[in-house]
Design a protein around this motif. Structure first.
Motif, PDB file in Angstrom:
ATOM      1  N   TYR A 122      14.261   9.109   3.390  1.00  0.00           N
ATOM      2  CA  TYR A 122      13.675   8.390   4.524  1.00  0.00           C
ATOM      3  C   TYR A 122      14.609   7.312   5.051  1.00  0.00           C
ATOM      4  O   TYR A 122      14.886   7.244   6.245  1.00  0.00           O
ATOM      5  CB  TYR A 122      12.350   7.766   4.089  1.00  0.00           C
ATOM      6  N   CYS A 129       3.006   6.317  -4.475  1.00  0.00           N
ATOM      7  CA  CYS A 129       4.259   6.139  -3.753  1.00  0.00           C
ATOM      8  C   CYS A 129       4.603   7.368  -2.907  1.00  0.00           C
ATOM      9  O   CYS A 129       4.756   8.462  -3.446  1.00  0.00           O
ATOM     10  CB  CYS A 129       5.383   5.876  -4.761  1.00  0.00           C
ATOM     11  N   PRO A 130       4.743   7.204  -1.591  1.00  0.00           N
ATOM     12  CA  PRO A 130       5.152   8.345  -0.769  1.00  0.00           C
ATOM     13  C   PRO A 130       6.614   8.703  -1.027  1.00  0.00           C
ATOM     14  O   PRO A 130       7.385   7.870  -1.504  1.00  0.00           O
ATOM     15  CB  PRO A 130       4.962   7.829   0.665  1.00  0.00           C
ATOM     16  N   GLY A 131       6.966   9.937  -0.722  1.00  0.00           N
ATOM     17  CA  GLY A 131       8.369  10.358  -0.839  1.00  0.00           C
ATOM     18  C   GLY A 131       8.629  11.240  -2.040  1.00  0.00           C
ATOM     19  O   GLY A 131       9.760  11.648  -2.268  1.00  0.00           O
ATOM     20  N   MET A 132       7.600  11.501  -2.833  1.00  0.00           N
ATOM     21  CA  MET A 132       7.802  12.421  -3.955  1.00  0.00           C
ATOM     22  C   MET A 132       6.538  13.255  -4.171  1.00  0.00           C
ATOM     23  O   MET A 132       5.446  12.836  -3.798  1.00  0.00           O
ATOM     24  CB  MET A 132       8.170  11.658  -5.228  1.00  0.00           C
ATOM     25  N   LEU A 133       6.715  14.414  -4.760  1.00  0.00           N
ATOM     26  CA  LEU A 133       5.584  15.278  -5.082  1.00  0.00           C
ATOM     27  C   LEU A 133       5.193  15.039  -6.533  1.00  0.00           C
ATOM     28  O   LEU A 133       6.040  14.671  -7.353  1.00  0.00           O
ATOM     29  CB  LEU A 133       5.958  16.748  -4.881  1.00  0.00           C
ATOM     30  N   LYS A 172      15.972   3.755  10.760  1.00  0.00           N
ATOM     31  CA  LYS A 172      15.064   3.641   9.607  1.00  0.00           C
ATOM     32  C   LYS A 172      15.681   2.914   8.423  1.00  0.00           C
ATOM     33  O   LYS A 172      14.981   2.527   7.504  1.00  0.00           O
ATOM     34  CB  LYS A 172      14.626   5.019   9.158  1.00  0.00           C
ATOM     35  N   GLU A 196       8.278  11.081   9.967  1.00  0.00           N
ATOM     36  CA  GLU A 196       9.355  12.057   9.745  1.00  0.00           C
ATOM     37  C   GLU A 196      10.233  11.648   8.563  1.00  0.00           C
ATOM     38  O   GLU A 196      10.412  10.461   8.299  1.00  0.00           O
ATOM     39  CB  GLU A 196      10.236  12.170  11.006  1.00  0.00           C
ATOM     40  N   ASP A 197      10.787  12.632   7.895  1.00  0.00           N
ATOM     41  CA  ASP A 197      11.810  12.441   6.850  1.00  0.00           C
ATOM     42  C   ASP A 197      11.272  11.902   5.526  1.00  0.00           C
ATOM     43  O   ASP A 197      12.045  11.477   4.669  1.00  0.00           O
ATOM     44  CB  ASP A 197      12.948  11.502   7.322  1.00  0.00           C
ATOM     45  N   ILE A 198       9.950  11.886   5.361  1.00  0.00           N
ATOM     46  CA  ILE A 198       9.418  11.498   4.042  1.00  0.00           C
ATOM     47  C   ILE A 198       9.601  12.678   3.093  1.00  0.00           C
ATOM     48  O   ILE A 198      10.053  12.533   1.961  1.00  0.00           O
ATOM     49  CB  ILE A 198       7.930  11.111   4.128  1.00  0.00           C
ATOM     50  N   TYR A 199       9.222  13.839   3.594  1.00  0.00           N
ATOM     51  CA  TYR A 199       9.384  15.079   2.829  1.00  0.00           C
ATOM     52  C   TYR A 199      10.206  16.071   3.637  1.00  0.00           C
ATOM     53  O   TYR A 199      10.278  15.961   4.854  1.00  0.00           O
ATOM     54  CB  TYR A 199       8.013  15.686   2.497  1.00  0.00           C
TER      55      TYR A 199
END
Lengths: 328, 325
Positions: A103, A140-144, B102, B321-324
């Motif tokens: 991100y 936390c966003p950005g990971m599964l 960003k 956008e661009d998180i995943y």
């Protein structure tokens, strides 16, 4: 299909993906020569060699950071943290780096990596080795985040995790390693992220679980069936993304919901799921959403009192009875 | 130094070093102005004074080598080849920025140039550098990973974990400490039990040396030698570049913890003035030529400000956008 343990299913997923893709590598503390503290990586060193299966120092933050860098460089690391508790030493690399680099760098990089972490309570390992930290990762966003309950899902989800271009936290429950189940042999068998499984259908109460809690929910449902109570059991399988569609569809049918979470109740994932159920099913709910949670205490050692702190089948069964008797 | 510049480098290279340092200085001074106007917001850490490190080191590396930096990263990115227009637009938070607005000042990134990012958690880049080096080694890409960091970060756990790991696995990492003597306001001897920082690598069996970070030629020579050593042996190496930041830690720091006489001493060692004196003394450049270079750099910086000003803001939908992937 063949019957195997949760441990062997994970082992098989690792082997299949490492055979399929030469850029898949794995490392961790005692992963190679010792074959894993829980013997999940048995046979990997002898098959794939020491370039792709490596032991590393006890440096959890760097274990995760090395995976971030290696993933950015173009390999697909599967790092093992010996237990989820040690992930707390690595939260800087997990939260500030792994989950952020794509991100904050404007989508110019991907971080295709997996961190496997055995965890959960119930083995009398005391306060520092018995934690359930899934809510920390979900936050936390950005990971599964994956947390399989069955051997088949353990295999299919790990294979999906390794093939995914996003970073994945892969939680394994220590008490499930010896559990057995039917597992597809097809090397292309994959379980997708964001798709909960309906473990058993029912029409009076929806039980929502994940990991070992899904297994306990299923056992409770089997017991309740003998009492004439019909439960629908949903195994979330992945906590991020969270498949609320399946949960809401079920609660709309049953009108009652219970979330079973192994983590502490305060700010636990059950509260989040309950609030989403209220938002999505307010009109059809016949009773308040219930939570069966880990107690808000550090885990004690003694087995007599340790079990008080972890959701048990009896507690789920009693909770469902209470839920059905709840005056509306 | 016994050697003359001409014996060491071509005229083109020497003039190039000068131009890059001036460009960085003018860029940073322009950033300060844009910050005071409110066009740049958030944290802003300027590189003025340290130019010889970024310019000398980058020249000593190959383009395929990875570079990582901390949050004082504008010059590192620009010297590596990032377009100053895109860097300035990033600082303005515009959609045309290097990271689409960003990242901001502390998180520049240009993978096509092998500039693998500015990281703003002190010491956060150490493990990532080790991982990049390992990945490159596994893929047989023959890259060196140059990891820049400040003196303050050497007291983080990741420093020790990563140096140990890099030597244990024998990975091609070139650790470059930019010792500017202060971690925000804490002077190095108040934070490090061993203030001779390069000596701290002996516990990890990593050879090290101290280099004059105000001398671009010395930085270039040391880095080139070290990078080839690392490439050949596939082992880590450590350079302590002794340098100084002319400004405070960030724009909000008036730097009251150091005396003006101390700052004056270091300003008399300004890497740009240093090099210009030698270029003039040895007849490599005339004052007119150097003035022209400054003018050209100023024009590039002004152009980058104009570009940033005229660029559009990110769309609201960009948030998601661009998180995943």
């Amino acid at each position: 299909m063949s019957e195997m343990t949760y441990r062997d299913a994970i082992n098989q997923a690792l082997k299949e993906e490492m055979r399929r893709d030469k850029t898949v590598v794995t490392y961790g503390e005692d992963v190679a020569l010792y074959e894993g503290a829980f013997k999940v990586t048995r046979g990997l060193l002898s098959e794939f060699g020491e370039l792709r299966v490596r032991d590393c120092p006890i440096s959890e933050n760097t274990i995760v950071g090395v995976a971030v860098g290696a993933a950015m460089a173009g390999v697909r690391p599967v790092a093992e943290l010996m237990t989820v508790n040690f992930a707390l030493l690595a939260m800087d690399q997990i939260v500030n780096h792994m989950a952020k680099v794509r991100y904050m760098f404007g989508g110019q990089t991907t971080v295709p990596m997996v961190i496997r972490m055995p965890g959960g309570g119930g083995s009398q390992l005391g306060a520092q080795h018995s934690q359930s930290l899934e809510s920390y990762f979900m936050h936390c966003p950005g990971m599964l985040v994956a947390y399989p309950a069955t051997p088949a899902d353990a295999k299919g989800l790990l294979k999906s995790s390794i093939r995914d271009d996003n970073p994945v936290i892969f939680l394994e429950h220590e008490l499930l390693y010896n559990s057995k189940g039917e597992v597809p042999e097809d090397p292309e068998f994959l379980v997708p992220f964001g798709q909960a499984a309906v473990m058993t259908e029912g029409d009076q109460v929806t039980l929502v679980g994940y990991g070992r809690m899904a297994i306990l929910a299923l056992q409770a449902a089997q017991q309740l069936e003998k009492e004439g109570v019909s439960c629908e059991v949903i195994d979330l399988r992945t906590l991020a993304p969270l498949d609320m569609d399946t949960v809401l569809a079920s609660v709309k049918k049953t009108g009652r919901a219970m979330v079973i979470e192994e983590c502490w109740k305060s700010a636990g994932l059950g509260g989040d799921i309950a609030s989403r159920i209220y938002e999505g099913c307010f009109d059809t709910l016949l009773a308040p959403v219930r939570r069966v949670s880990g107690l808000d205490v550090p885990m004690p050692y003694s087995r007599k009192i340790e079990k008080l702190c972890i959701p048990q089948v009896d507690g789920i069964v009693q909770g469902v009875r209470d839920l059905l008797n709840e005056p509306y | 130094m016994a050697d003359t510049l001409r014996e060491l480098l071509s005229e083109e290279e020497l003039i190039g070093f000068y131009e890059q340092m001036v460009l960085c200085r003018e860029f940073e001074e322009s950033c300060a102005e844009q910050y005071s106007k409110g066009h740049i917001t958030g944290f802003l850490h300027l590189y003025s004074g340290q130019e010889a490190v970024a310019v000398g080191c980058t020249a000593g590396l190959q383009q395929k080598d990875y570079i990582l930096s901390a949050y004082r990263d504008h010059a590192q990115a620009i010297v590596r080849g990032a377009d100053p227009k895109k860097v300035m637009a990033e600082l303005f938070g515009k959609a045309t920025g290097l990271c689409k607005g960003k990242g901001g000042s502390m998180h520049l990134f240009a993978p096509q140039l092998n500039f693998m990012g500015g990281y703003a958690i002190v010491g956060g880049q150490f493990p990532i550098a080790v991982g990049l080096a390992w990945g490159g080694q596994l893929l047989e890409e023959d890259r060196v990973t140059a990891c820049f960091f400040g003196d303050g970060s050497m007291n983080q756990g990741t420093f020790h974990e990563s140096l140990n790991w890099a030597r244990l696995w024998d990975l091609p990492v070139l650790f470059i400490c930019e010792n500017n003597f202060y971690g925000i306001g804490t002077e190095v001897h108040r934070a490090s039990a061993q203030a001779a920082l390069h000596r701290r690598t002996c516990g990890y069996d990593i050879p090290s040396e101290k280099v004059d970070g105000m001398d671009v030629i010395a930085m270039y020579q040391a880095t080139k030698r070290a990078a080839e050593w690392v490439r050949e042996r596939q082992r880590p190496y450590f350079i302590e570049a002794v340098t100084y930041r002319f400004r405070g830690h960030s724009m909000s720091d008036p730097a009251k913890y150091r005396s003006s006489s101390e700052t004056d001493v270091w300003k008399s060692r300004d890497p740009i003035i240093n090099l210009s004196r030698r270029l003039l003394e040895e007849g490599i450049a005339t004052q007119e030529r150097l003035d022209e270079i400054t003018k050209r750099c100023l024009a590039r910086v002004e152009e980058s400000v104009r570009f940033a000003e005229e660029s559009p803001w990110p769309e609201d939908a960009e948030v998601w956008e661009d998180i995943y992937v």
